[in-house]
Design a protein around this motif. Sequence first.
Motif, PDB file in Angstrom:
ATOM      1  N   ARG A 103      53.769  36.510  10.958  1.00 59.40           N
ATOM      2  CA  ARG A 103      53.597  35.046  10.410  1.00 59.40           C
ATOM      3  C   ARG A 103      52.368  34.584  11.140  1.00 59.40           C
ATOM      4  NH1 ARG A 103      58.129  32.932  10.700  1.00 59.40           N
ATOM      5  NH2 ARG A 103      58.871  33.810   8.859  1.00 59.40           N
ATOM      6  N   GLN A 130      49.008  36.320  10.488  1.00 63.73           N
ATOM      7  CA  GLN A 130      48.810  35.929   9.212  1.00 63.73           C
ATOM      8  C   GLN A 130      48.019  34.514   9.065  1.00 63.73           C
ATOM      9  OE1 GLN A 130      51.684  35.902   5.960  1.00 63.73           O
ATOM     10  NE2 GLN A 130      50.294  36.355   4.402  1.00 63.73           N
ATOM     11  N   GLN A 131      48.774  33.758   9.766  1.00 65.96           N
ATOM     12  CA  GLN A 131      48.459  32.314   9.801  1.00 65.96           C
ATOM     13  C   GLN A 131      46.761  32.357  10.511  1.00 65.96           C
ATOM     14  OE1 GLN A 131      51.463  30.059  11.564  1.00 65.96           O
ATOM     15  NE2 GLN A 131      52.470  29.841   9.761  1.00 65.96           N
ATOM     16  N   THR A 167      60.635  32.079   3.590  1.00 72.68           N
ATOM     17  CA  THR A 167      59.212  32.119   4.343  1.00 72.68           C
ATOM     18  C   THR A 167      58.611  33.151   3.953  1.00 72.68           C
ATOM     19  OG1 THR A 167      59.942  32.985   6.088  1.00 72.68           O
ATOM     20  CG2 THR A 167      60.134  30.417   6.134  1.00 72.68           C
ATOM     21  N   GLU A 194      54.949  32.816   1.527  1.00 69.24           N
ATOM     22  CA  GLU A 194      53.625  33.292   1.981  1.00 69.24           C
ATOM     23  C   GLU A 194      53.095  34.354   0.962  1.00 69.24           C
ATOM     24  OE1 GLU A 194      54.866  35.018   5.671  1.00 69.24           O
ATOM     25  OE2 GLU A 194      54.428  32.941   6.864  1.00 69.24           O
ATOM     26  N   ASP A 195      53.818  35.114   0.493  1.00 72.12           N
ATOM     27  CA  ASP A 195      53.550  36.113  -0.684  1.00 72.12           C
ATOM     28  C   ASP A 195      52.862  35.554  -1.965  1.00 72.12           C
ATOM     29  OD1 ASP A 195      54.323  38.320   1.035  1.00 72.12           O
ATOM     30  OD2 ASP A 195      56.080  38.628   0.167  1.00 72.12           O
ATOM     31  N   ALA A 220      49.656  33.862  -1.072  1.00 67.41           N
ATOM     32  CA  ALA A 220      48.660  34.825  -1.261  1.00 67.41           C
ATOM     33  C   ALA A 220      48.399  35.463  -2.634  1.00 67.41           C
ATOM     34  CB  ALA A 220      49.009  36.100  -0.251  1.00 67.41           C
ATOM     35  N   ASP A 268      44.193  28.970   1.341  1.00 63.84           N
ATOM     36  CA  ASP A 268      45.657  29.183   0.525  1.00 63.84           C
ATOM     37  C   ASP A 268      46.504  28.192   1.416  1.00 63.84           C
ATOM     38  OD1 ASP A 268      44.807  31.122  -1.242  1.00 63.84           O
ATOM     39  OD2 ASP A 268      45.559  32.572   0.210  1.00 63.84           O
ATOM     40  N   GLN A 306      49.821  27.197   3.435  1.00 57.13           N
ATOM     41  CA  GLN A 306      50.283  27.793   4.550  1.00 57.13           C
ATOM     42  C   GLN A 306      51.963  27.552   4.836  1.00 57.13           C
ATOM     43  OE1 GLN A 306      48.363  30.089   6.761  1.00 57.13           O
ATOM     44  NE2 GLN A 306      47.128  29.838   4.983  1.00 57.13           N
ATOM     45  N   VAL A 307      52.571  28.529   5.408  1.00 59.62           N
ATOM     46  CA  VAL A 307      53.854  28.337   5.549  1.00 59.62           C
ATOM     47  C   VAL A 307      53.783  27.847   7.369  1.00 59.62           C
ATOM     48  CG1 VAL A 307      56.111  29.062   6.188  1.00 59.62           C
ATOM     49  CG2 VAL A 307      55.031  29.745   4.053  1.00 59.62           C
ATOM     50  N   TYR A 324      60.818  24.482   8.608  1.00 59.19           N
ATOM     51  CA  TYR A 324      59.434  24.777   8.321  1.00 59.19           C
ATOM     52  C   TYR A 324      58.878  23.873   7.462  1.00 59.19           C
ATOM     53  CZ  TYR A 324      60.775  29.423  10.155  1.00 59.19           C
ATOM     54  OH  TYR A 324      61.013  30.506  10.852  1.00 59.19           O
ATOM     55  N   ILE A 381      55.797  23.715   4.186  1.00 60.44           N
ATOM     56  CA  ILE A 381      54.468  24.269   3.457  1.00 60.44           C
ATOM     57  C   ILE A 381      53.534  23.316   3.461  1.00 60.44           C
ATOM     58  CG2 ILE A 381      55.983  26.218   2.113  1.00 60.44           C
ATOM     59  CD1 ILE A 381      56.374  24.006  -0.304  1.00 60.44           C
TER      60      ILE A 381
END
Length: 647
Positions: free
Chosen positions: A144, A147-148, A393, A397-398, A401, A456, A458-459, A468, A470
């Motif tokens: 994660r 990716q972030q 989570t 994210e998927d 994306a 995009d 984000q988480v 968490y 978003i």
Amino acid sequence: MITFFRNIFSSKLGLFLTMCFVGLIAIAFASADVTGSGAFGGVTGSGTAAQVGDKKLTTSELSQSVNNAFRAEQRENTGLDLKTFIEGGGFEGILERLINSFSISAFGEKYGMAAGKRLVDREIADIPSFQGADGQFSEENFRRALQQQGIKEQQLRDDFSRNLLAEQLLPLAGFGTSVPQKMVTPYASLLLEARQGQIAIVPSAAFVENVKPADAALAAFYSKNGSRYTIPERRTISYALFSKDRFNDKIKPTEKEIAGKYKLDKAKYAASETRNIDQIILPTEAAAKTLADKINGGQTIAAAAESVGLSVANIGSTSKTELAGTASQAVADAVFAAPLNGVSKPAQSALGWHIARVKSINKVPAKTLEQARDAIIAELSRDQINNALAELTVKMEDEFAAGSSLNDVAKAEDLKIESTPMLLANGQNPEDPNYKPIPEMQRILPIAFSLEEDSDPQVVEIIPGQQYAIMAVTQITPAAPPPLESIKQRVARDYILEQGSKKAKVVAEKITKQVSEGMSLSKAVADAKVRLPAVESINSTRAELATQSQKGQVPPPLTLMFSMAEGTAKKLKAPQNQGWFIVSLNNINPGDASKQKSLLDATRNQFKNVFGNEYTAQFINAMKADVGVEKNDKALTTLKNQLLGRN
């Protein structure tokens, strides 16, 4: 000289190393793409900014590193903009650090050094943001975070490898540095140097006229000094918070799951026994039997051990399985066959023959399914909630994306979206000084200000494994000065002060000239045709100046006084057009540190750091010469212009 002592007193071992190469801050300085062709090119991911040995530093990597470094600096200095950062040397500084890092790595590899995969794995596992709630490495958190930040795993590993090689090579350069006494004594004596002088101020306010400035004059002043009023980049952030609590009423382990967990952990709920023992190990079975007889005959185990020159080992509470693992099965069988307060029969392990006295026995009866039910439900619920949170989570994210909006995901998960006002990178609202962001913004803001426009959603992990958010950046306002009308009163005040400062300068120059020709500062101030504040006497040493410098509290006139010749006078502009200082240095009393051992030792140690840093710098230069460095000046110029918004 003042600069030297300011640096020498703030120097710390290792500070130089952190400036020579990109340290273990891979997330902040890693690139967006390091794959590329071999040829020098433009500023795309395939362009080469510099060739270091057989390694290529891409323009993409350099661009991302500069932007990340700027964002990190901007969080500390909210008034900073990218243009100021770059023009202040930020671009060249990051380029040099990356080239140094690549050169050190190339040099180490050229001569057979390497940072193995296991070593890199260990370094990665120690990064807190890659760890789960249990403090152990979390593959999920690792992926994660990458990716972030838009980082590839290999990029991160390459960054760690380079830094690990640097940690092995650089400390050697400055090791064992020595400093000649003839160099130490003069500099140590300078710290004891005392100076006496006077300081006067000619304030701009003394020359301010009570006349409203013309609009044309204000407009011209504002146009010339627009950067003074620039508001840093601001962003509006939309976000929705959620935590593992959302699953508390949704997840209930079934009877089948409870029974299965009980069966899986049957050893955990079976009857158990632990014994607290004292133990002696002897070389032969005969010796063990003899000593056991003494203890059974009434002698204490400690006295029996002492009689043969041995000591007792207090094993404490142990299970049969644990004892079998640390000694042998035979020893465990003998100990657990002995009665309470009895002595076990001699039994052999790889270390010799054991006898033990059983001090206490703790038996825990087996637990039925019903007795273990509450604990099993709590454990299953915790695991299932953690899994559900992780799956949620990843799902979010998927979806982001795949093109889903923040509103889409929030609606699907029944989350409430909140929005911030236009905020600076530090969370302040320039239009409302009393505004306070929610505590969670400390984790959201750095990511929000690292995103490019149209990124995009984000988480964001707020509390690892617990909470968490978003989030999406919904509006970006670039750094720019506000309209003149909105700050006209402030601009008018600054304009009036500047005009007053110009007149104050004329008076300050006249006073400075008179003092330089032999007139006392007090008389020159008194003879001025304007009422000025009284002259202030100053008496200080370089050591006091250095101490104040460490605290960031050195008045500029005092710094000036320690860079002047005796019997001279100089003028100095006060900050923000507040006026002009006149500094007169009357007397210099040299210091003598030749008999002050503690000061000499401290100065010598500081010099060792300075020398060590210099040796390290020269070592890096030698490594760069050995592997070869070729900069692509055309690509670097193009990239720098792009970052500055130029064609």
